[in-house]
Design an enzyme around this catalytic site. Sequence first.
Site, PDB file in Angstrom:
ATOM      1  N   ASN A 229     -23.641   9.110  -5.385  1.00  0.00           N
ATOM      2  CA  ASN A 229     -23.892  10.048  -6.334  1.00  0.00           C
ATOM      3  C   ASN A 229     -25.857   8.948  -4.957  1.00  0.00           C
ATOM      4  O   ASN A 229     -24.695   8.528  -4.231  1.00  0.00           O
ATOM      5  CB  ASN A 229     -24.133   9.567  -7.372  1.00  0.00           C
ATOM      6  CG  ASN A 229     -25.449   9.310  -8.348  1.00  0.00           C
ATOM      7  OD1 ASN A 229     -26.226  10.338  -8.286  1.00  0.00           O
ATOM      8  ND2 ASN A 229     -25.494   8.860  -9.382  1.00  0.00           N
TER       9      ASN A 229
ATOM     10  N   HIS B 249     -27.783  17.258 -12.717  1.00  0.00           N
ATOM     11  CA  HIS B 249     -27.716  16.616 -11.750  1.00  0.00           C
ATOM     12  C   HIS B 249     -26.804  16.745 -10.835  1.00  0.00           C
ATOM     13  O   HIS B 249     -25.610  16.562 -10.831  1.00  0.00           O
ATOM     14  CB  HIS B 249     -27.100  14.939 -11.827  1.00  0.00           C
ATOM     15  CG  HIS B 249     -27.600  13.792 -10.999  1.00  0.00           C
ATOM     16  ND1 HIS B 249     -28.456  13.981 -10.262  1.00  0.00           N
ATOM     17  CD2 HIS B 249     -26.524  13.188 -10.674  1.00  0.00           C
ATOM     18  CE1 HIS B 249     -28.070  12.048  -9.896  1.00  0.00           C
ATOM     19  NE2 HIS B 249     -27.151  12.257  -9.686  1.00  0.00           N
TER      20      HIS B 249
ATOM     21  N   GLN C  27     -32.348   8.051  -3.837  1.00  0.00           N
ATOM     22  CA  GLN C  27     -33.474   8.644  -3.999  1.00  0.00           C
ATOM     23  C   GLN C  27     -34.858   7.982  -4.960  1.00  0.00           C
ATOM     24  O   GLN C  27     -35.643   8.560  -5.490  1.00  0.00           O
ATOM     25  CB  GLN C  27     -33.246  10.098  -5.156  1.00  0.00           C
ATOM     26  CG  GLN C  27     -32.827   9.707  -6.740  1.00  0.00           C
ATOM     27  CD  GLN C  27     -32.189  11.231  -7.294  1.00  0.00           C
ATOM     28  OE1 GLN C  27     -31.043  11.216  -6.827  1.00  0.00           O
ATOM     29  NE2 GLN C  27     -32.696  11.296  -8.015  1.00  0.00           N
TER      30      GLN C  27
ATOM     31  N   CYS D 280     -32.306  14.499  -5.865  1.00  0.00           N
ATOM     32  CA  CYS D 280     -30.494  14.782  -6.015  1.00  0.00           C
ATOM     33  C   CYS D 280     -29.676  15.525  -4.927  1.00  0.00           C
ATOM     34  O   CYS D 280     -28.930  15.596  -4.468  1.00  0.00           O
ATOM     35  CB  CYS D 280     -30.283  14.487  -7.201  1.00  0.00           C
ATOM     36  SG  CYS D 280     -30.981  15.668  -8.667  1.00  0.00           S
TER      37      CYS D 280
END
Length: 334
Positions: free
Chosen positions: A300, A276, A132, A138
């Site tokens: 992630n 997150h 990102q 996110c």
Amino acid sequence: MTPAVFLLILGFGVASGAPARDPNLDAEWHNWKNKYAKSYSPEEEELKRAVWEENMKMIKLHNRENGLGKNSFTMEMNAFADVTGEEFRKSMSNILIPAALTDPSVQKQVSLGLPSFKDWRKEGYVTPVRNQGACGSCWAFAAAGAIEGQMFSKTGILTPLSVQNLLDCSQTVGNKGCISGTAHQAFKYVLNNKGLEAEATYPYEEKEGPCRYNSENASANITDFVNLPPAEVYLWVAVASIGPVSAAIDASHDSFRYYSGGIYHEPNCSSNFVNHAILVVGYGFEGNETDGNYYWLIKNSWGEEWGMNGYMKIAKDHNNHCGIASLASFPNIF
């Protein structure tokens, strides 16, 4: 804040006008800068080097303690190594949520009908890890990942979907581009919009721009979405039976930032707020199933150089550790 004040806060003397640094680390410092394409002004160089050395000390101490069995995961220097914990946390937006706990008796009953291990990557549901960058997107990566999995389930084709499309166009449902957002609001946008473009036709730019959605390029759509109740047992059922599920966690700790392997368990992690978004792509256990070393497998959006090639194992069945079950959702495609 002046450089002198900043250095005093870090614990460095400033009599010479610059922080003391370890010359034995010069080669590592230059290699790290080259690896992550870091470039600073002369003044920044001293400040960033000071932060970098402090973070290195912290990580080495943690890993020494890991070798002594005092924690369950390892850490490593990565692209965030020149950022203070305070700077990192300021880049995050906290979402307050009620603490969610899992009833052990319910967990045991449900476990009788669920597999003890799941990894949707092995079944073709998960696209490669992306990064990102400096944009707080996110939530869009998590939403796109969940839709990608369901589209694969429906069509047998795995297509990376446009995060940029979600960034630019979902303000109407409450998302705020690179500032903040949630996956379930992104699902609402796709549902209302009746489509989402692919990464190939609407590529990621690491910044918010004007909405340029073209319905002729739509590569995915959803028919509904589900916000799960805030307890791990519901997340377990969904990940076991549906596919990858979007979720959010408290990722504000240095231990998360520098995670490199093992089952992540942070004593100071909160179950009362998350900041997150990630994608839960499976779960499992290490050692024997009876040892209780259960984990969630999360994807992630910080690139493959973070964590375990972009993934993390985070403690499962530990009273909603880091709030992982508190803001989970997934799309439906009928």
